[in-house]
Design an enzyme around this catalytic site. Sequence first.
Site, mmCIF file in Angstrom:
data_model
loop_
_atom_site.group_PDB
_atom_site.id
_atom_site.type_symbol
_atom_site.label_atom_id
_atom_site.label_comp_id
_atom_site.label_asym_id
_atom_site.label_seq_id
_atom_site.Cartn_x
_atom_site.Cartn_y
_atom_site.Cartn_z
ATOM 1 N N LYS A 1 12.360 73.873 42.052
ATOM 2 C CA LYS A 1 12.905 72.397 43.607
ATOM 3 C C LYS A 1 13.846 73.717 44.178
ATOM 4 O O LYS A 1 15.181 73.897 43.252
ATOM 5 C CB LYS A 1 12.890 71.505 43.143
ATOM 6 N N CYS B 1 22.760 65.481 45.709
ATOM 7 C CA CYS B 1 22.744 64.030 44.531
ATOM 8 C C CYS B 1 22.830 64.637 42.835
ATOM 9 O O CYS B 1 23.388 64.321 42.033
ATOM 10 C CB CYS B 1 21.889 63.493 45.204
ATOM 11 N N TYR B 2 22.103 65.526 42.995
ATOM 12 C CA TYR B 2 22.121 66.495 41.580
ATOM 13 C C TYR B 2 23.469 66.743 41.190
ATOM 14 O O TYR B 2 23.759 67.411 40.378
ATOM 15 C CB TYR B 2 21.306 67.860 41.648
ATOM 16 N N ARG C 1 14.462 70.178 39.735
ATOM 17 C CA ARG C 1 13.911 70.777 38.398
ATOM 18 C C ARG C 1 13.336 71.742 38.412
ATOM 19 O O ARG C 1 13.797 72.044 39.222
ATOM 20 C CB ARG C 1 12.302 69.464 39.095
ATOM 21 N N ASP D 1 19.484 70.344 46.306
ATOM 22 C CA ASP D 1 19.574 68.828 46.545
ATOM 23 C C ASP D 1 21.597 67.907 46.204
ATOM 24 O O ASP D 1 21.283 68.150 45.235
ATOM 25 C CB ASP D 1 18.386 67.590 45.889
ATOM 26 N N HIS E 1 23.135 59.448 49.208
ATOM 27 C CA HIS E 1 23.919 60.572 48.659
ATOM 28 C C HIS E 1 25.133 60.812 49.220
ATOM 29 O O HIS E 1 26.125 61.408 48.246
ATOM 30 C CB HIS E 1 23.629 62.313 49.491
ATOM 31 N N ASP F 1 23.482 59.295 53.530
ATOM 32 C CA ASP F 1 23.274 58.463 53.413
ATOM 33 C C ASP F 1 24.472 57.582 52.535
ATOM 34 O O ASP F 1 25.150 58.378 51.795
ATOM 35 C CB ASP F 1 21.723 58.266 53.495
ATOM 36 N N HIS G 1 13.852 67.208 34.385
ATOM 37 C CA HIS G 1 13.967 66.145 35.491
ATOM 38 C C HIS G 1 16.341 65.787 35.874
ATOM 39 O O HIS G 1 16.125 65.108 34.424
ATOM 40 C CB HIS G 1 13.091 65.310 36.346
ATOM 41 N N ASP H 1 21.956 65.629 51.880
ATOM 42 C CA ASP H 1 21.123 66.415 50.567
ATOM 43 C C ASP H 1 20.718 67.712 50.587
ATOM 44 O O ASP H 1 22.055 68.504 49.165
ATOM 45 C CB ASP H 1 19.258 65.792 50.578
HETATM 46 ZN ZN LIG Z 1 18.920 63.445 46.717
#
Ligand SMILES: [Zn+2]
Lengths: 483, 314
Positions: A340, A345-346, A337, A343, A403, A400, A289, A393
């Site tokens: 997946k 935040c990654y 991952r 996103d 993020h 938010d 992850h 995201d």
């Molecule tokens: Zn995220």
Amino acid sequence: MHRRVHRTVFRSRAGSRSSNWSSPTSTSTSTSTSTASLVTTSCAKKSPRTRKPVSTNPNTRVAIAMTAEQNNVHNAEVSVVDSLITESSTAQDEVVRLCTGLIIDGQLPLLQRQLHADFLKIPMSFKLPPNYTGLDASKPWLIYWPLQALGILDPDSLTGDILSRIGPSIMACLNETEGAFGGGNGQISHLAATYACLNALAIARDEDVWSQINRERLYKWLMSIKRPDGGFSMHVGGEEDVRAVYCALASAALLNIITPELTEGTAEWISRCQTYEGGIGGAPDNEAHGGYAFCALASLCILGNPVEMIPKYLDVDNLLRWLSVRQYQPEGGFSGRTNKLVDGCYSWWVGGCWSILEGALFGITKEEILWSKADLQKFILCCCQSPKGGLRDKPGKSSDFYHSCYVLSGLSEVQHRYSFSLKLPGAGSGEWSFMWTCELELPDVVMVDEKNMVGPINPVHVLPAGIGERMHDFYAALDAVAA
Amino acid sequence: MPLAYLSDYSWDDVIPIPQDDGGENPLAPIAYQDDYKTATGYLRAVMSFEEVSERALQLTADLIFMNPAHYTVWTYRARLLFALKKDLEEELIWVEEVGRQFPKNYQIWNHREVIVDKYDNPSRELPFIEEMLELDSKNYHVWSYRQWLVRRFDLWITELAYTDRMIEDDVRNNSAWNHRFFAVFGKGDDVSQSIIDDEIDYAESAILKAPQNASAWNYLLGVLKCAKRPVSEIEEFCNDLAAVQTTEHSVDVDTDQITSARALEVLAEIYDSRDEVDKAADAWTLLAEKYDPIRENYWKFKKSQAIHRLAATA
Ligand SMILES: [Zn+2]
């Protein structure tokens, strides 16, 4: 060793033995003439190899008008796609559809700085509405995320008034008997809360508050949640994971209370979290992850010299392979991952892994960027900016603070190149995470519009460059006097 | 109209401790609803003198429904349950209700672990886990709880079949693949070569359904590595998915025959492991230019690594 001529302008290098990042609004009188605030333009003048400003019309949202190829981005869908449809592929196809709707060849939107800054200042200006109750046990994060984001987006907006309010807001989360912090007033001590509180206090730069931290008690509390296998629990009776390890070590590093006792067996425990995929899970056996991978790498950077620690405790080849598969075409963003979705935040969690690995394991050449910075920049600017302000995201989600913090930190990673530089003499335990320098990324890696620049960060602590260094030095100086 | 906190118990003797956000003008204050404000006021009060009572237990339940992420409430609740010698089966049933209402909440899993560990009975667990994975088949905390459970109660026997079902539902469910790896290797016993062969077959047939599926490829490579078997063992399999014609020093590609970039990547690894760097370089170039271009820099890096290694040993 480093082939690039130009060194960071953010770091005070001359004079003091403990050369640190200078904080953007540092008031300390440094002997160094190279100390500067976030002056990216002075960079461009000094070296012919740094980025040329891209001319832009301020009235258009299009910052760079170039073909995808000139711009180094991959907007086309991959040439080989499986026909079998499953739940995962349906979700993936939908995200590709949403993203490609926003990605236009040859057009890169500007970072909507004012809109995002206004969003990030909400917790400093208003009461958050009742639907934030779900984050009532994450108060320190609600304080830290916008501060970190504004600290690199618009440091001047962190006025004396705001900085002076950090101390009391954070100290309301303190549990005095333990010296540690909870997720809010009257909540039990928790490692993630403690990490966010200390990071927020670092940004506050308030030595009066710093001197109120009882480091002996905090150290005892950290030892009380350390497990015999080398890991840490999030709180007394809480779950053990690599996030807890990172939060414990990062906190201890800021406070200069790292000891061999505290770190015994921890690197070995982290090593057990690497999975057959090459990535790192939250605990041994758990799925690889991106968030946990960052926590593991950053922890190794605190435990010792990362140049030695990372290859000693991780299978680097397998890790690199797994990390490189995190970036998706045509979206350009990272997933956390295997199979997946991308996103925002990654951009930090995976991007931060890259900054650490590039800085610690490779020299600095263009070839040693193993991923596409241009594509991540494209994803962030096209897909992660909410029209209402703040970052998100992915398209279809609202923005938010979480993020916003990690998408902007990821953008900073796109724009900068980090390197670990062993600081001699006096390098020792507890200082390893404060030996990072940075410089601007080269234009042939990624074209960055001057208007989109955000500040550099310490890639281990996820703080604006110079901020954690200063807090650590404060305690190191206290300890030097005591010794 | 503001909602007061309603409870079956009397709270008249308790002076609530109000929330202190810190200073005159704190950062990130939340405009709580009145019932939450009142309930957390009582919580701070009863926790301050460590009250052990039925009403405190009721308070934790009410607060969890207002904010299930409140970890302090969960830990206090666990202490109360044990101190009051409550029926733990009943607690597990109640937690299931919370889980259904807040499927993304993860505090319940640490709580459940604490309770089940004490209860020493896993009989409710697998059905509940299954129900939760039906809502979100990749829920990280649920899978990690399942791993804890399997180890704690030695439940290895069911696991392979369960992952098989999950992978059948979605061959790209990487959490299920990860769990399968755990089911095969997690116990730490020696794994027989026939089981390894079965797993290789299993991964290969999954790859044939979706040749680009990274989950199945990672599993296949992971099994080989864990069993200390050479990657070259799957060369033929890769050739079927990436039919490259190789001469002594180079790779020609019939482009219509590439159905898996991963297969091409593994072929490059195999050539590289045999020091056939020219052929490996050709494969990496194909990946960079055509089959996986966003990872262009990575493929170039692999290439230069191999060339440097060869130069160093020459
Ligand atoms: Zn995220």
